[in-house]
Write a protein that holds these residues in place. Structure first.
Motif, short mmCIF file in Angstrom:
data_model
loop_
_atom_site.label_atom_id
_atom_site.label_comp_id
_atom_site.label_asym_id
_atom_site.label_seq_id
_atom_site.Cartn_x
_atom_site.Cartn_y
_atom_site.Cartn_z
N ILE A 19 0.82 -1.43 -0.03
CA ILE A 19 0.23 -0.17 -0.02
C ILE A 19 0.87 1.25 -0.09
O ILE A 19 0.53 2.36 -0.69
CB ILE A 19 -1.00 -0.12 1.30
N CYS A 20 1.88 1.17 0.69
CA CYS A 20 2.86 2.26 0.57
C CYS A 20 3.94 2.55 -0.46
O CYS A 20 4.20 3.59 -0.75
CB CYS A 20 3.63 2.55 2.03
N CYS A 21 4.47 1.51 -0.80
CA CYS A 21 5.65 1.40 -1.73
C CYS A 21 5.49 1.07 -3.05
O CYS A 21 6.12 1.34 -4.05
CB CYS A 21 6.78 0.75 -1.07
N SER A 22 4.21 0.50 -3.48
CA SER A 22 4.00 0.00 -4.62
C SER A 22 3.23 1.07 -5.49
O SER A 22 2.21 1.54 -5.18
CB SER A 22 2.99 -1.15 -4.70
N ARG A 23 4.22 1.48 -6.52
CA ARG A 23 3.28 2.67 -7.56
C ARG A 23 2.53 2.09 -8.03
O ARG A 23 1.50 2.88 -8.57
CB ARG A 23 4.67 3.12 -8.32
N LYS A 24 2.26 0.73 -8.45
CA LYS A 24 1.26 0.06 -9.15
C LYS A 24 0.21 -0.09 -8.46
O LYS A 24 -1.08 0.28 -8.98
CB LYS A 24 1.75 -1.15 -9.87
N HIS A 25 0.07 -0.41 -7.31
CA HIS A 25 -0.99 -0.74 -6.31
C HIS A 25 -1.32 0.11 -5.27
O HIS A 25 -2.27 0.27 -4.93
CB HIS A 25 -1.01 -2.17 -5.83
N GLY A 26 -0.39 0.81 -4.92
CA GLY A 26 -0.44 1.56 -3.75
C GLY A 26 -0.67 3.13 -3.83
O GLY A 26 -1.53 3.37 -4.88
N ILE A 27 -0.59 3.62 -2.89
CA ILE A 27 -0.97 5.14 -2.88
C ILE A 27 0.09 6.06 -2.98
O ILE A 27 -0.07 7.34 -2.85
CB ILE A 27 -1.53 5.60 -1.05
N SER A 28 1.36 5.61 -3.44
CA SER A 28 2.54 6.69 -3.84
C SER A 28 2.24 7.04 -5.22
O SER A 28 1.82 6.38 -6.34
CB SER A 28 3.89 5.81 -3.64
N PHE A 29 2.47 8.29 -5.56
CA PHE A 29 2.54 8.85 -6.91
C PHE A 29 3.78 9.31 -7.33
O PHE A 29 4.91 9.72 -6.51
CB PHE A 29 1.57 10.24 -6.74
N HIS A 30 4.04 9.17 -8.60
CA HIS A 30 5.35 9.59 -9.22
C HIS A 30 5.41 11.25 -9.32
O HIS A 30 4.25 11.96 -9.83
CB HIS A 30 5.32 9.18 -10.66
#
Length: 332
Positions: free
Chosen positions: A309-320
């Motif tokens: 949830i915190c580190c996956s750019r594919k699945h999580g909430i982090s944005f590029h």
């Protein structure tokens, strides 16, 4: 000698299954239906039906659930009992549990009879949902648990049933407070039944309903913000695995929805599982003490979840962030 042996008393290993079949033959779908129509035998019939249904499906036993719903696709005899006035909570518990036993089967190995499940959902929603929802406010823990179990079974009938039940829910503090009704001795309690009910909407696979669940204040988040560190290990696993597969890894749920739901406070509560101190209710490696093994397993579960949830750019909430590293540049 062989002839005498057959005519005489057979050995115990042969007697047991034959005796079982005889006992089962005395209580079948038709007998159950008949007992439900007799007010003096109805509750006894429900009790016997539930006890037999808990052992099913089994190749060794007569399937009383299938036997009944094949001759009563509307389950009208059970619903007729709900029409009676002044049913006690004990009687309602038996009625609700009987319906739950049927729904659990029509959602699994008796899916070819799913029409019966749909009929139960339709009848419950149209005539008895007010009774079912108002019963959630009872002080009787066992009764409230059974009401929640029936609601979960109704949702399990499919996406349409999940949408229908969710649309009728009355979201209030009285409902979400059920997440705090815990049995201190570790027995299955109201909180556990509430968690399973909430998660049943996610398990239904209906993405519209899942999105609405995430947007409904305190309904799902309540199970994460109250007492998570004291939950038994099987419940922690159920919560995290369901959230991970049905929400975090769900491509139809937008990052924006995930960011709104997985707020700092919710993530903080999930992270508190690193200090989990609940009940170990699953088999552990004999080389480790149950408590130590339990803590290790929960830490692994929460660590994998937080990475997703915190580190996956594919699945999580982090944005590029395209502006990252450009703050010192000067435009020419």
């Amino acid at each position: 000698m062989a002839t005498k042996r057959q005519n005489g008393d057979p050995p115990e290993s042969v007697t047991t299954p034959k005796k079982t079949k005889t006992q089962e033959g005395e209580f079948n779908g038709a007998v159950f239906k008949s007992m439900l129509k007799d007010s003096s035998k109805a509750m006894k019939g429900l009790d016997t039906f539930i006890k037999m249904a808990k052992k099913l499906p089994s190749p060794e036993l007569y399937d009383v659930v299938e036997g009944y719903i094949k001759i009563s696709v509307e389950c009208s005899e059970i619903f007729a009992l709900l029409e009676e006035e002044n049913n006690s909570e004990a009687e309602l518990t038996l009625i609700f549990q009987s319906l739950e036993m049927i729904l659990l089967r029509t959602a699994s190995d008796l899916s070819q009879l799913s029409m019966v499940g749909s009929n139960i959902v339709r009848k419950t929603v149209s005539s008895h949902i007010k009774l079912l929802l108002s019963s959630l406010h009872s002080d009787n823990h066992r009764f409230v648990r059974q009401c929640l179990c029936l609601l979960s079974a109704l949702v399990s009938q499919g996406a349409e049933a999940a949408r229908e039940i969710f649309g009728l829910m009355q979201f209030s503090k009285g409902l979400t407070n059920l997440a705090q009704r815990r049995d201190k001795t570790g027995k299955p309690d109201v909180r556990m039944a509430y968690i399973q009910f909430v998660l049943s909407f996610l398990m239904s696979g209906d993405n519209t309903t899942i999105g609405q669940i995430l947007d409904t204040k305190d309904f799902l988040s309540e199970i994460l913000t109250n007492g998570l560190t004291d939950d038994r290990i099987s419940i922690v696993n159920l919560i995290l695995s369901t959230l991970q597969t049905r929400v975090v890894q769900n491509k139809t749920i937008t990052k924006t929805q995930k960011v709104r739901f997985f707020s700092a406070s919710v993530l903080r509560q999930i992270a508190s599982l690193y200090k989990w101190n609940g009940i170990v209710d699953v088999s552990m490696d004999e080389k480790e003490k149950d408590e130590e093994a339990g803590r290790r397993i929960v830490r692994e579960l929460v660590h994998n979840f937080l990475l997703d949830i915190c580190c996956s750019r594919k699945h999580g909430i982090s944005f590029h962030d395209p502006s990252l590293g450009t703050a010192g540049r000067v435009n020419g």
